[in-house]
Design a protein around this motif. Structure first.
Motif, PDB file in Angstrom:
ATOM      1  N   ASP A 108     -62.552 -25.102  -7.681  1.00  0.00           N
ATOM      2  CA  ASP A 108     -61.780 -26.341  -7.571  1.00  0.00           C
ATOM      3  C   ASP A 108     -61.572 -27.036  -8.912  1.00  0.00           C
ATOM      4  OD1 ASP A 108     -61.537 -25.979  -4.879  1.00  0.00           O
ATOM      5  OD2 ASP A 108     -63.167 -27.334  -4.330  1.00  0.00           O
ATOM      6  N   SER A 161     -56.526 -26.120 -10.981  1.00  0.00           N
ATOM      7  CA  SER A 161     -55.462 -26.469 -10.039  1.00  0.00           C
ATOM      8  C   SER A 161     -54.112 -26.028 -10.593  1.00  0.00           C
ATOM      9  CB  SER A 161     -55.449 -27.976  -9.772  1.00  0.00           C
ATOM     10  OG  SER A 161     -55.249 -28.708 -10.960  1.00  0.00           O
ATOM     11  N   TRP A 162     -53.231 -25.582  -9.730  1.00  0.00           N
ATOM     12  CA  TRP A 162     -51.937 -25.055 -10.150  1.00  0.00           C
ATOM     13  C   TRP A 162     -50.908 -26.157 -10.343  1.00  0.00           C
ATOM     14  CZ3 TRP A 162     -50.322 -20.586 -12.006  1.00  0.00           C
ATOM     15  CH2 TRP A 162     -51.108 -19.450 -11.808  1.00  0.00           C
ATOM     16  N   ASP A 163     -50.164 -26.067 -11.442  1.00  0.00           N
ATOM     17  CA  ASP A 163     -48.926 -26.813 -11.621  1.00  0.00           C
ATOM     18  C   ASP A 163     -47.806 -25.786 -11.491  1.00  0.00           C
ATOM     19  OD1 ASP A 163     -46.597 -28.009 -12.624  1.00  0.00           O
ATOM     20  OD2 ASP A 163     -47.746 -29.399 -13.851  1.00  0.00           O
ATOM     21  N   ASN A 207     -60.017 -29.027 -15.295  1.00  0.00           N
ATOM     22  CA  ASN A 207     -60.649 -30.346 -15.217  1.00  0.00           C
ATOM     23  C   ASN A 207     -61.536 -30.504 -16.449  1.00  0.00           C
ATOM     24  OD1 ASN A 207     -62.111 -32.651 -14.690  1.00  0.00           O
ATOM     25  ND2 ASN A 207     -62.481 -32.158 -12.538  1.00  0.00           N
TER      26      ASN A 207
END
Length: 375
Positions: A72, A75-77, A91
């Motif tokens: 976690d 994270s995908w953009d 993160n």
């Protein structure tokens, strides 16, 4: 006559964590290996283990962990506006990435990654993003399995820096690794298990390790690779999804995890609480048994019994439903009876010594019928 391995019971997860830490600090064991089914609470256990270290050290961590929470951190953009420049965001606030920029991990990550896949990555330290490319295509969206293996390779590269004594990870005393092979096929599962075991052996003087998994093949490869190192192996169970946990030492019980699953199915059949996913579990056991004996198909495991064709077709059909273990559906009575007959035929043909994994008698409200095998 030697007694059966003792089952230790823990009334809450905190006491279980204390036991695991005591195993690692009270003797010469460097590794604790836990086999547990999905839904047992392995991820929560890993976080409780990490939190116990922070409480002990007045807020300072001592555990570098890999689990669902690790995944976690990425994270995908997906560039929804232009649908062209897709990348993973990191993160940056997490201590997990402390040495990413300063320790130049790209070469180590790439070394592992090249063993499992063929895409290339680029890290942008200013934006804290990772992009992927393959052949002539840039900023591609990799599959979930490829994403997971990349994250795993990054973790392995960090572990190498821990072994090297990098100041950024000087706080690490323990590794806790939980199910790192989601979405991988068996070939990659074996390769990952072998690479991990080699790394763990390299760092055995630097850390203490807990590893937990539900994947029997992955778990057994790690166990075999670490068999010469001081370690403990346990079957971790949470009876009836309650608050009590049990540990059963399996060091001297070959293939225990296979027969432990069979014992759980047998207990469910005797007690009457049969769910649709039990067909999946039984088929998996039959496939492993067929492989062991050199059969081409799992149906050979009930060859020669009465209603052989019916059982094979039923098991093949009913083990392919979309059955969720977290939202289980109880079988109807006719299906329960059919399941018991298939299980009985299998157990009559192969006389497994089934362990009582809960150390309590099973109910007898719905006994399994005994079928006579034809010669």
């Amino acid at each position: 006559m030697s007694g059966k391995p003792k089952i230790q019971k823990f009334t809450n997860i905190g006491k279980l964590v204390t036991r695991l830490r005591d195993d690692l600090t009270g003797g010469n064991q460097g590794f604790v290996l836990l086999y547990a089914y999905n839904g047992t609470g392995k991820t929560r256990l890993s976080m409780e283990f990490k939190d116990a270290g922070k409480r002990k050290n007045k807020g300072n961590p001592d555990t570098l962990y890999f689990n669902a929470f690790t995944e976690d951190l990425f994270s995908w953009d997906n560039d929804l506006d232009n649908d062209s420049a897709r990348y993973l965001r990191l993160n940056a606030a997490s201590k997990f990435f402390n040495g990413l920029k300063d320790l130049a991990l790209e070469e180590s990550i790439g070394g592992y990654l090249s063993r499992y896949t063929d895409f290339i990555f680029d890290i942008d330290y200013d934006k804290w993003t990772i992009s992927f490319r393959k052949d002539e295509a840039s900023y591609i969206k990799v599959s979930r399995g490829e994403e997971n293996i990349f994250i795993w390779c990054l973790f392995m590269a960090i572990c190498e820096r821990v072994i090297d004594g990098a100041e950024s990870y000087a706080w690490v005393e323990y590794l806790y690794i939980d199910d790192p092979i989601s979405s991988l096929d068996d070939n990659n599962a074996i390769a990952v298990a072998s690479d991990l075991a080699k790394l763990l052996r390299r760092g055995k003087d630097r850390w203490k390790v807990v590893l937990s998994s539900h994947h029997a093949l992955f778990f057994n490869v790690v166990c075999n690779e670490l068999k010469k190192e001081p370690h403990k192996k346990y079957f971790l169970h949470r009876p009836e999804c309650g608050t009590t946990y049990t540990l059963r030492a399996t060091d001297d019980t070959p293939f225990f995890h296979h027969v432990a699953t069979l014992a759980e199915i047998h207990k469910a059949a005797e007690g009457g609480k049969l769910y649709t996913y039990h067909f999946n579990m039984l088929r998996s056991i039959m496939e492993k048994t067929a492989t062991f004996f050199g059969y081409d198909d799992f149906s050979a495991c009930i060859h020669g019994v009465e209603d052989e064709v019916l059982y094979s077709r039923a098991l093949n059909l009913l083990s392919h439903g979309k059955y969720a273990i977290y939202q289980p559906m109880e079988m109807v009575n006719d299906t329960k009876q059919l399941f018991r007959q298939i299980l009985s035929a299998f157990l009559n043909r192969y006389r497994f010594a089934l362990p009582d994994i809960l150390e309590q008698p099973a109910t007898t409200s719905a006994p399994i019928p005994t079928l006579e095998l034809k010669p």
